[in-house]
Design a protein around this motif. Structure first.
Motif, PDB file in Angstrom:
ATOM      1  N   HIS A  86       0.826  -1.205   0.000  1.00 22.90           N
ATOM      2  CA  HIS A  86       0.000   0.000   0.000  1.00 22.90           C
ATOM      3  C   HIS A  86       0.865   1.261   0.000  1.00 22.90           C
ATOM      4  CE1 HIS A  86      -3.773  -2.005   0.166  1.00 22.90           C
ATOM      5  NE2 HIS A  86      -3.607  -2.512   1.389  1.00 22.90           N
ATOM      6  N   LEU A  87       1.937   1.242   0.764  1.00 21.67           N
ATOM      7  CA  LEU A  87       2.823   2.405   0.806  1.00 21.67           C
ATOM      8  C   LEU A  87       3.497   2.628  -0.543  1.00 21.67           C
ATOM      9  CD1 LEU A  87       4.487   1.983   4.325  1.00 21.67           C
ATOM     10  CD2 LEU A  87       2.710   3.611   3.653  1.00 21.67           C
ATOM     11  N   ILE A  88       3.872   1.538  -1.191  1.00 20.29           N
ATOM     12  CA  ILE A  88       4.490   1.654  -2.517  1.00 20.29           C
ATOM     13  C   ILE A  88       3.490   2.224  -3.523  1.00 20.29           C
ATOM     14  CG2 ILE A  88       5.449   0.351  -4.457  1.00 20.29           C
ATOM     15  CD1 ILE A  88       6.703  -1.552  -2.427  1.00 20.29           C
ATOM     16  N   ARG A 135       1.195   6.853  -6.642  1.00 17.95           N
ATOM     17  CA  ARG A 135       0.101   7.784  -6.935  1.00 17.95           C
ATOM     18  C   ARG A 135       0.546   9.226  -6.702  1.00 17.95           C
ATOM     19  NH1 ARG A 135      -3.544   5.033  -9.984  1.00 17.95           N
ATOM     20  NH2 ARG A 135      -3.891   2.965  -9.099  1.00 17.95           N
ATOM     21  N   LEU A 136       1.242   9.477  -5.593  1.00 17.50           N
ATOM     22  CA  LEU A 136       1.712  10.831  -5.294  1.00 17.50           C
ATOM     23  C   LEU A 136       2.720  11.299  -6.334  1.00 17.50           C
ATOM     24  CD1 LEU A 136       2.170  10.620  -1.412  1.00 17.50           C
ATOM     25  CD2 LEU A 136       0.379  11.829  -2.665  1.00 17.50           C
ATOM     26  N   LEU A 137       3.567  10.389  -6.781  1.00 15.13           N
ATOM     27  CA  LEU A 137       4.567  10.741  -7.785  1.00 15.13           C
ATOM     28  C   LEU A 137       3.895  11.120  -9.107  1.00 15.13           C
ATOM     29  CD1 LEU A 137       7.556  10.969  -8.514  1.00 15.13           C
ATOM     30  CD2 LEU A 137       7.529   8.546  -9.141  1.00 15.13           C
ATOM     31  N   ARG A 138       2.868  10.371  -9.484  1.00 18.17           N
ATOM     32  CA  ARG A 138       2.149  10.702 -10.718  1.00 18.17           C
ATOM     33  C   ARG A 138       1.486  12.066 -10.618  1.00 18.17           C
ATOM     34  NH1 ARG A 138      -0.948   4.890 -11.761  1.00 18.17           N
ATOM     35  NH2 ARG A 138       0.944   3.604 -11.913  1.00 18.17           N
ATOM     36  N   ALA A 139       0.885  12.343  -9.479  1.00 26.02           N
ATOM     37  CA  ALA A 139       0.244  13.645  -9.291  1.00 26.02           C
ATOM     38  C   ALA A 139       1.268  14.771  -9.360  1.00 26.02           C
ATOM     39  CB  ALA A 139      -0.493  13.667  -7.954  1.00 26.02           C
ATOM     40  N   MET A 140       2.427  14.580  -8.735  1.00 25.90           N
ATOM     41  CA  MET A 140       3.462  15.608  -8.769  1.00 25.90           C
ATOM     42  C   MET A 140       3.979  15.822 -10.183  1.00 25.90           C
ATOM     43  SD  MET A 140       3.830  16.920  -5.815  1.00 25.90           S
ATOM     44  CE  MET A 140       5.366  17.781  -6.145  1.00 25.90           C
ATOM     45  N   VAL A 158      -5.336  14.740  -9.698  1.00 22.34           N
ATOM     46  CA  VAL A 158      -4.910  14.434  -8.336  1.00 22.34           C
ATOM     47  C   VAL A 158      -6.015  13.690  -7.593  1.00 22.34           C
ATOM     48  CG1 VAL A 158      -4.272  15.443  -6.118  1.00 22.34           C
ATOM     49  CG2 VAL A 158      -3.319  16.383  -8.226  1.00 22.34           C
ATOM     50  N   LEU A 159      -7.253  14.142  -7.743  1.00 24.63           N
ATOM     51  CA  LEU A 159      -8.373  13.462  -7.085  1.00 24.63           C
ATOM     52  C   LEU A 159      -8.602  12.071  -7.673  1.00 24.63           C
ATOM     53  CD1 LEU A 159     -10.963  16.347  -6.614  1.00 24.63           C
ATOM     54  CD2 LEU A 159      -9.442  15.318  -4.918  1.00 24.63           C
ATOM     55  N   TYR A 160      -8.353  11.930  -8.963  1.00 27.30           N
ATOM     56  CA  TYR A 160      -8.490  10.593  -9.565  1.00 27.30           C
ATOM     57  C   TYR A 160      -7.461   9.629  -8.974  1.00 27.30           C
ATOM     58  CZ  TYR A 160      -8.175   6.758 -12.863  1.00 27.30           C
ATOM     59  OH  TYR A 160      -8.114   5.508 -13.425  1.00 27.30           O
ATOM     60  N   TRP A 189      -8.735   8.611  -5.712  1.00 33.38           N
ATOM     61  CA  TRP A 189      -9.820   7.653  -5.909  1.00 33.38           C
ATOM     62  C   TRP A 189      -9.267   6.274  -6.264  1.00 33.38           C
ATOM     63  CZ3 TRP A 189     -14.356   5.368  -6.015  1.00 33.38           C
ATOM     64  CH2 TRP A 189     -14.655   4.485  -7.058  1.00 33.38           C
ATOM     65  N   ALA A 190      -8.300   6.202  -7.156  1.00 32.19           N
ATOM     66  CA  ALA A 190      -7.732   4.920  -7.575  1.00 32.19           C
ATOM     67  C   ALA A 190      -7.045   4.216  -6.413  1.00 32.19           C
ATOM     68  CB  ALA A 190      -6.746   5.137  -8.722  1.00 32.19           C
ATOM     69  N   PHE A 191      -6.525   4.995  -5.456  1.00 27.58           N
ATOM     70  CA  PHE A 191      -5.838   4.388  -4.313  1.00 27.58           C
ATOM     71  C   PHE A 191      -6.822   3.788  -3.312  1.00 27.58           C
ATOM     72  CE2 PHE A 191      -4.003   4.851  -0.001  1.00 27.58           C
ATOM     73  CZ  PHE A 191      -2.931   3.972  -0.137  1.00 27.58           C
ATOM     74  N   ILE A 192      -7.938   4.477  -3.067  1.00 27.24           N
ATOM     75  CA  ILE A 192      -8.874   4.018  -2.035  1.00 27.24           C
ATOM     76  C   ILE A 192      -9.988   3.150  -2.599  1.00 27.24           C
ATOM     77  CG2 ILE A 192      -8.433   6.084  -0.673  1.00 27.24           C
ATOM     78  CD1 ILE A 192     -11.149   7.133  -1.539  1.00 27.24           C
ATOM     79  N   ALA A 193     -10.169   3.130  -3.924  1.00 26.09           N
ATOM     80  CA  ALA A 193     -11.292   2.402  -4.511  1.00 26.09           C
ATOM     81  C   ALA A 193     -11.314   0.918  -4.158  1.00 26.09           C
ATOM     82  CB  ALA A 193     -11.296   2.581  -6.029  1.00 26.09           C
ATOM     83  N   PRO A 194     -10.164   0.211  -4.138  1.00 32.01           N
ATOM     84  CA  PRO A 194     -10.228  -1.226  -3.808  1.00 32.01           C
ATOM     85  C   PRO A 194     -10.809  -1.521  -2.434  1.00 32.01           C
ATOM     86  CG  PRO A 194      -8.124  -0.698  -4.833  1.00 32.01           C
ATOM     87  CD  PRO A 194      -8.806   0.608  -4.541  1.00 32.01           C
TER      88      PRO A 194
END
Length: 257
Positions: A16-18, A23-28, A91-93, A96-101
């Motif tokens: 999960h941390l990875i 996700r944070l890297l993609r947003a940045m 960023v919101l997507y 969403w992709a991180f918490i959706a599962p």
């Protein structure tokens, strides 16, 4: 617990941390790309944001920079904020992709519409501030002073002023979503919110006084839409049909028999 079981329990957390880092890297990256594309137009972006005030000043008037680095830093800061502003949907997507599962089926059905409406409402609040509030507000400010005082606004002071209003109106326009979520989660009911309407009206004007400059125009222009959006949130909340048993019953309906 054995060492093997402990290692197995830590593996999902590491995964999960990875994924969160990814996700944070993609947003940045998206924010940086947007900034790189907009940086060449940073002065034009600042000119656009300053237009509501400049249009009301006498011909030949201009802004001033009272600090050495202000001509560079003010457009730079604004461009960075605009880049983040434009990247909000992505960023919101990623969030969403991180918490959706980990969401239930009924939560997934509601999450995307809520996220989408939140973004649109925030953009709507910022647009309302720029096209409606700023012209009225600056018209008042530029005509309320003594006749022998020439308005020459510092670019950093102006930027801080308008960013505060953009944020205030953007967040204020999220009231329908907040109201909807409060009813959806069972934190309150439509009847309870309706009964508190007089207090909500007072609270809207108090928030308007706190978040806007000390003038009745900007306070009313913020408090009025907040009250209206509160009523819109109640209207949509009336459409909610929560299961009688709450979350556990919804979980059983999602899993099926």
């Amino acid at each position: 617990m054995s060492q093997q079981d402990d290692n197995q329990s830590q593996t999902p957390l590491i995964d999960h941390l990875i994924e969160l880092r990814s996700r944070l890297l993609r947003a940045m990256i998206v924010i940086v790309v947007a900034f790189a594309a907009l940086y060449a137009f940073s002065n034009q972006i600042y000119t656009f944001v300053a237009e509501p005030l400049m249009a009301l000043l006498p011909p030949g008037s201009q802004m001033i920079a009272t600090e050495v680095a202000s001509p560079f830093l003010a457009p730079f800061k604004l461009t960075l904020i605009v880049s983040l502003f434009l990247a909000i949907p992505f960023v919101l997507y990623q969030a969403w992709a991180f918490i959706a599962p980990g969401l239930y089926a009924h939560e997934k059905k509601l999450a995307l519409p809520i996220l989408g409406s939140s973004v649109l409402l925030f953009y709507g609040g910022a647009a309302f501030a720029y096209y409606v509030v700023f012209p009225l507000l600056f018209q008042f400010f530029t005509t309320a002073g003594p006749a022998n005082v020439q308005v020459m606004t510092d670019i950093n002071a102006y930027l801080s002023f308008v960013l505060k209003l953009f944020m205030a109106f953007g967040l204020a326009f999220e009231i329908p979503v907040a109201t909807f979520l409060l009813v959806l989660t069972g934190a309150t009911t439509v009847q309870a919110l309706s009964a508190k309407r007089p207090y909500v009206v007072i609270a809207c004007f108090v928030v308007g006084m706190v978040l806007t400059p000390p003038d009745i125009i900007s306070q009313t222009l913020l408090a009025g839409p907040m009250w209206f959006l509160f009523e819109v949130g109640i209207l949509f909340a009336r459409l909610i049909r929560r299961p009688r048993g709450g979350r556990d019953d919804v979980e059983m309906n999602d899993t099926g028999s």
